[in-house]
Design an enzyme around this catalytic site. Structure first.
Site, short mmCIF file in Angstrom:
data_model
loop_
_atom_site.label_atom_id
_atom_site.label_comp_id
_atom_site.label_asym_id
_atom_site.label_seq_id
_atom_site.Cartn_x
_atom_site.Cartn_y
_atom_site.Cartn_z
CE1 TYR A 167 -3.03 -3.03 0.50
CE2 TYR A 167 -3.59 -2.22 2.69
CZ TYR A 167 -3.77 -3.14 1.67
OH TYR A 167 -4.67 -4.15 1.84
CG HIS A 215 -0.74 -8.54 0.83
ND1 HIS A 215 -0.47 -7.20 0.73
CD2 HIS A 215 -2.07 -8.64 0.60
CE1 HIS A 215 -1.58 -6.53 0.46
NE2 HIS A 215 -2.56 -7.40 0.37
#
Length: 289
Positions: free
Chosen positions: A54, A115
């Site tokens: 991110y 992730h």
């Protein structure tokens, strides 16, 4: 303080995690992050979800450092999640996790996830993927033992990935974070999580915004005088599934927190669940070996 902060789920580490957290995907730039975190703290959010990919870990860390004292809170009052990027899957996992700690400017991260089951630069069917996942997990286990990662888990894993991990791990995952909404009820994955004592957490509860205009969702929302977003989020938390709505709009951040002062009827819950068509709006991990 908003009632939302008192609603939590017990992880298999013995730690309570809030059912409501602020998702920060696509929240970039110090001003936007600061504004969203400030609004979230006011609205009673006590959990924040970031990730290396991110590119906002440093901004989130700075915002929390400034805002926690302003709101009379300490580090221990918030639950911070971040995630290992696919580029660090495998032998670079330790380095990647320590970079997250450093970017967030924290002594520990409450929950750290792998992730993605694959590895950046490798095709999904590459036979090195399982070995890389295993290597990443071993690194997370080591940092967990050192107290730097209070809980460890995974994101976007399939039932097959979960079973593989459970067979090889020393420390079981505390949590699996995946896409979950009425059009993707993830029945098998939820059953696997239940079997292994792993918390099942939702992301993309609104189906990238598509579900707020679904006629059934809109009708349920109208009948209970709530927004479609609140109905979609309530559908998850009423099943004990933690959610991570994301917005940089302070009013929407506040609206999304109002999930604990109403209940959906069994009929409405069933009507929403009947929308299930296994539709994914986000990543599809099913082909990753």
């Amino acid at each position: 303080m908003s009632s939302s902060s008192s609603h939590s789920v017990l992880l298999n580490t013995g730690v309570q995690m809030p059912l409501l957290g602020l998702g920060t995907y696509k929240l970039v730039g110090p001003e936007d992050v600061y504004q969203a975190v400030d609004a979230a703290l006011v609205a009673g959010y006590r959990a924040f979800d970031s990730a290396a990919v991110y590119r906002n870990e440093a901004d989130l860390g700075r915002a929390l450092n400034e805002l926690l004292p302003k709101h009379g809170l300490t580090r221990e009052d918030v639950f911070i999640t971040s995630k290992l990027g696919p580029k660090d899957q495998g032998e670079r996992a330790m380095e990647g996790a320590l970079r997250s700690l450093s970017q967030l400017d924290l002594d520990y991260i409450d929950l750290y996830l792998i992730h993605w089951p694959g590895t950046q630069g490798l095709v999904v069917v590459d036979q090195r993927n399982p070995g890389n996942r295993s290597q990443s997990w071993a690194a997370l286990e080591e940092l967990h033992a050192q107290g730097k990662l209070k809980a460890i888990g995974v994101s976007n894993y399939t039932p097959a990935h979960m079973r593989e991990l459970m067979q090889s791990c020393k420390i079981p995952p505390a949590l699996l974070q995946v896409e979950f909404h009425p059009r993707l009820c993830q029945t098998e994955l939820r059953r696997v999580c239940e079997e292994y004592g792993v918390c099942f957490q939702a992301y993309s509860s609104l189906g990238k915004g598509e579900l707020v205009t679904d006629p059934v969702v809109m009708e349920v929302a109208k009948n209970c005088e709530r927004t479609p977003a609140q109905v979609l989020l309530r559908w998850a938390v009423q099943q004990g599934v933690p959610v991570l709505p994301k917005s940089s709009n302070p009013d929407r951040v506040k609206d999304n927190s109002r999930l604990f002062d109403f209940t959906l009827s069994d009929t409405d819950m069933d009507r929403l669940s009947a929308l299930d068509c296994e539709h994914k709006y986000c990543w599809d991990p099913s082909e990753v070996v």
